[in-house]
Design a protein around this motif. Structure first.
Motif, mmCIF file in Angstrom:
data_model
loop_
_atom_site.group_PDB
_atom_site.id
_atom_site.type_symbol
_atom_site.label_atom_id
_atom_site.label_comp_id
_atom_site.label_asym_id
_atom_site.label_seq_id
_atom_site.Cartn_x
_atom_site.Cartn_y
_atom_site.Cartn_z
ATOM 1 N N GLY A 282 -9.187 1.394 23.048
ATOM 2 C CA GLY A 282 -9.162 0.050 22.493
ATOM 3 C C GLY A 282 -7.757 -0.525 22.488
ATOM 4 O O GLY A 282 -6.770 0.162 22.785
ATOM 5 N N THR A 283 -7.641 -1.806 22.166
ATOM 6 C CA THR A 283 -6.353 -2.504 22.156
ATOM 7 C C THR A 283 -6.049 -3.004 20.746
ATOM 8 O O THR A 283 -6.938 -3.176 19.914
ATOM 9 C CB THR A 283 -6.363 -3.689 23.132
ATOM 10 O OG1 THR A 283 -7.497 -4.522 22.847
ATOM 11 C CG2 THR A 283 -6.464 -3.204 24.563
ATOM 12 N N GLU A 284 -4.777 -3.248 20.492
ATOM 13 C CA GLU A 284 -4.359 -3.758 19.189
ATOM 14 C C GLU A 284 -4.967 -5.136 18.934
ATOM 15 O O GLU A 284 -5.087 -5.959 19.848
ATOM 16 C CB GLU A 284 -2.827 -3.853 19.131
ATOM 17 C CG GLU A 284 -2.121 -2.513 19.214
ATOM 18 C CD GLU A 284 -2.197 -1.754 17.902
ATOM 19 O OE1 GLU A 284 -2.607 -2.369 16.882
ATOM 20 O OE2 GLU A 284 -1.858 -0.564 17.893
ATOM 21 N N GLY A 293 -12.569 0.151 22.084
ATOM 22 C CA GLY A 293 -12.874 0.913 23.282
ATOM 23 C C GLY A 293 -14.373 1.064 23.497
ATOM 24 O O GLY A 293 -15.195 0.740 22.639
ATOM 25 N N ILE A 294 -14.725 1.559 24.679
ATOM 26 C CA ILE A 294 -16.137 1.714 25.023
ATOM 27 C C ILE A 294 -16.865 2.650 24.059
ATOM 28 O O ILE A 294 -18.007 2.365 23.674
ATOM 29 C CB ILE A 294 -16.265 2.194 26.478
ATOM 30 C CG1 ILE A 294 -15.792 1.093 27.427
ATOM 31 C CG2 ILE A 294 -17.709 2.579 26.808
ATOM 32 C CD1 ILE A 294 -15.851 1.470 28.894
ATOM 33 N N ALA A 329 -6.110 9.456 26.983
ATOM 34 C CA ALA A 329 -6.816 8.821 25.870
ATOM 35 C C ALA A 329 -8.129 9.536 25.563
ATOM 36 O O ALA A 329 -8.621 9.467 24.428
ATOM 37 C CB ALA A 329 -7.089 7.349 26.191
ATOM 38 N N LEU A 330 -8.686 10.230 26.554
ATOM 39 C CA LEU A 330 -9.938 10.956 26.347
ATOM 40 C C LEU A 330 -9.744 12.262 25.596
ATOM 41 O O LEU A 330 -10.682 12.746 24.945
ATOM 42 C CB LEU A 330 -10.600 11.252 27.694
ATOM 43 C CG LEU A 330 -11.371 10.143 28.382
ATOM 44 C CD1 LEU A 330 -11.754 10.572 29.780
ATOM 45 C CD2 LEU A 330 -12.603 9.781 27.574
ATOM 46 N N CYS A 344 -9.011 3.699 15.346
ATOM 47 C CA CYS A 344 -9.216 2.624 16.323
ATOM 48 C C CYS A 344 -8.135 1.564 16.127
ATOM 49 O O CYS A 344 -8.024 0.983 15.035
ATOM 50 C CB CYS A 344 -10.599 2.013 16.144
ATOM 51 S SG CYS A 344 -10.926 0.626 17.246
ATOM 52 N N PRO A 345 -7.334 1.250 17.157
ATOM 53 C CA PRO A 345 -6.272 0.240 16.985
ATOM 54 C C PRO A 345 -6.824 -1.160 16.771
ATOM 55 O O PRO A 345 -6.147 -2.000 16.180
ATOM 56 C CB PRO A 345 -5.471 0.351 18.293
ATOM 57 C CG PRO A 345 -6.422 0.945 19.282
ATOM 58 C CD PRO A 345 -7.315 1.852 18.509
#
Length: 441
Positions: A282-284, A293-294, A329-330, A344-345
């Motif tokens: 995910g993004t900020e 994220g997915i 990231a995984l 989660c960001p």
């Protein structure tokens, strides 16, 4: 060490009847039982175990008992398995399969009274600990407020994976998208679970019929579901696994089919099209195009906390200079103890992703990063051949009107390398289109 309890007359009588049935079933005379080990005095149960060495292997013993319909022996093996499963618990809450197998083999040589006594002591200790916790932990505080009742608040079928922070700032109120997904994830989630052994066997029998050439990974998945039946949640799930094989051998197909058969929400991530970590972690939320994220989005679209995510072609994942490595990231998500507290960001909070099951596919194992190999069970798979291939082609093309000659020709072309399994979908669509054409007179 468990306490020794005296055997009641009723248990002694029931045991004598059980051994009488055992002797009658296998034709063992009383004198032969007494002379099994003449150098020492043994109980009848120990004499029978030493005479029939099949008890040295619990798995073989269970197979023999099932074949002969031996209810008494199977009940004893179930007690042994329950004891071994309780004692194979790890500090992080998981189970050690290696420890379970060795404890089961060791317990198969112990007297039944000892195992039952130890299980009884465990249950009494757990009950006493629960009573102590409820009394000393403030269990009486809910008398004035029924909503705080710990018994009423306990929901055995649902869990909380995310707790949204209080929204006090103007910025949070303006971000409608983030508040909605926070609200969606804050509800209690179901755990997709198995009902009984029959449901597990039925699901994986159907999976094996659909892909008999993938028997090894299917058996591994089936064995893990049987272990999950002894878990508190009886959840549908398994450790991360990696299928390595040539293109068009059914790796992605079997992963999606598994999700459909067992009823899991399934999401696919094409790792060959990913060159940054944003789609995974995910993004900020400060960015204009920010999003979770997915994995988090999959949970937001699911009604259960244990969906299935397929990482397709993980050996082709790229890396960008500013977006991070998607494989890195995984890594925390593939370990259950770390994914339990994933931050989660986008949501700016922790969310439990430990219930997710992961299946990765790859064509070349040498291009798969070593950290991924360390966290996944690896299976080398190949394309279907022979009778297995014919069953797959017939199942796809038979219902749309293809005759035996067409099926045989398609199989020969696939075996020769002129056609892949992916082409079966296009052939199926063409046959269906032909069957819908009007008949011209």
């Amino acid at each position: 060490m468990s306490k020794k309890y005296p055997i009641s007359p009723f248990c002694q009588h029931a045991r004598s009847i059980a051994f009488a049935l055992f002797r009658a079933k296998y034709g063992i005379p009383d004198d032969e039982l007494k002379d099994v080990v003449p150098s020492r005095t043994l109980s009848r149960e120990q004499q029978v175990r030493e005479k029939h060495q099949v008890w040295q292997s619990p798995r073989l013993s269970r197979a023999v008992a099932a074949e002969l319909g031996d209810i008494e022996n199977r009940a004893l093996l179930n007690v042994i398995d329950s004891w071994a499963w309780l004692n194979s618990k790890l500090p992080n809450g998981g189970r050690s399969l290696y420890k379970f197998v060795h404890l089961r083999k060791w317990a198969s040589r112990k007297p039944l009274d000892w195992i039952i006594g130890d299980l009884r002591d465990r249950r009494l200790d757990a009950f006493a600990e629960q009573q102590h916790r409820e009394i000393d932990g403030g269990a009486l505080d809910w008398l004035g407020n029924p909503d705080l009742n710990p018994v009423k608040a306990l929901d055995p079928d649902k869990i909380t994976i995310y707790t949204a922070p209080p929204s006090n700032s103007v910025q949070d109120k303006d971000e409608r998208g983030r508040s909605e997904i926070r609200k969606r994830l804050s509800v209690k989630y179901l755990i997709k679970a198995w009902e009984d052994r029959r449901e597990v066997d039925s699901a994986f029998s159907e999976l094996y019929v659909a892909a008999p050439w993938l028997a090894e990974p299917i058996q591994w998945l089936w064995e893990h579901q049987l272990l999950n039946l002894d878990d508190e949640w009886r959840r549908v799930g398994f450790p991360p696994m990696l299928l390595v094989g040539p293109p068009s051998c059914g790796k992605t197909h079997i992963a999606r089919l598994l999700g459909d058969i067992v009823g899991l929400k399934t999401a696919r991530i094409d790792m060959s099209a990913r060159n940054s970590a944003f789609d995974i972690s995910g993004t900020e939320y400060v960015w204009r195009s920010s999003s979770p994220g997915i994995p988090v989005r999959t949970l937001g679209a699911s009604d259960h906390a244990n969906p299935l995510i397929v990482l397709d072609e993980i050996d082709k994942a790229g890396t960008s200079h500013g977006g991070g490595d998607p494989v890195e990231a995984l890594l925390p998500l593939l370990q259950r103890d770390m994914s339990r507290d994933f931050v989660c960001p986008y949501l700016q909070g922790g969310i439990d992703l430990s219930w997710i099951s992961w299946i990765a596919t790859a064509n070349d194992l040498r291009r798969v990063p070593d950290p991924i190999k360390d966290r996944m069970k690896i299976f080398q798979v190949s394309a279907p051949q022979g009778e297995g291939l014919r069953l797959v082609v017939a199942a796809q093309l038979g219902p749309v009107g293809a005759d035996a000659h067409v099926i045989e020709e398609v199989c020969l072309r696939i075996e020769a390398g002129h056609m892949s399994l992916r082409a079966l979908g296009r052939l199926k669509d063409e046959f269906e289109a032909i069957s819908r054409r009007p008949v011209l007179h």
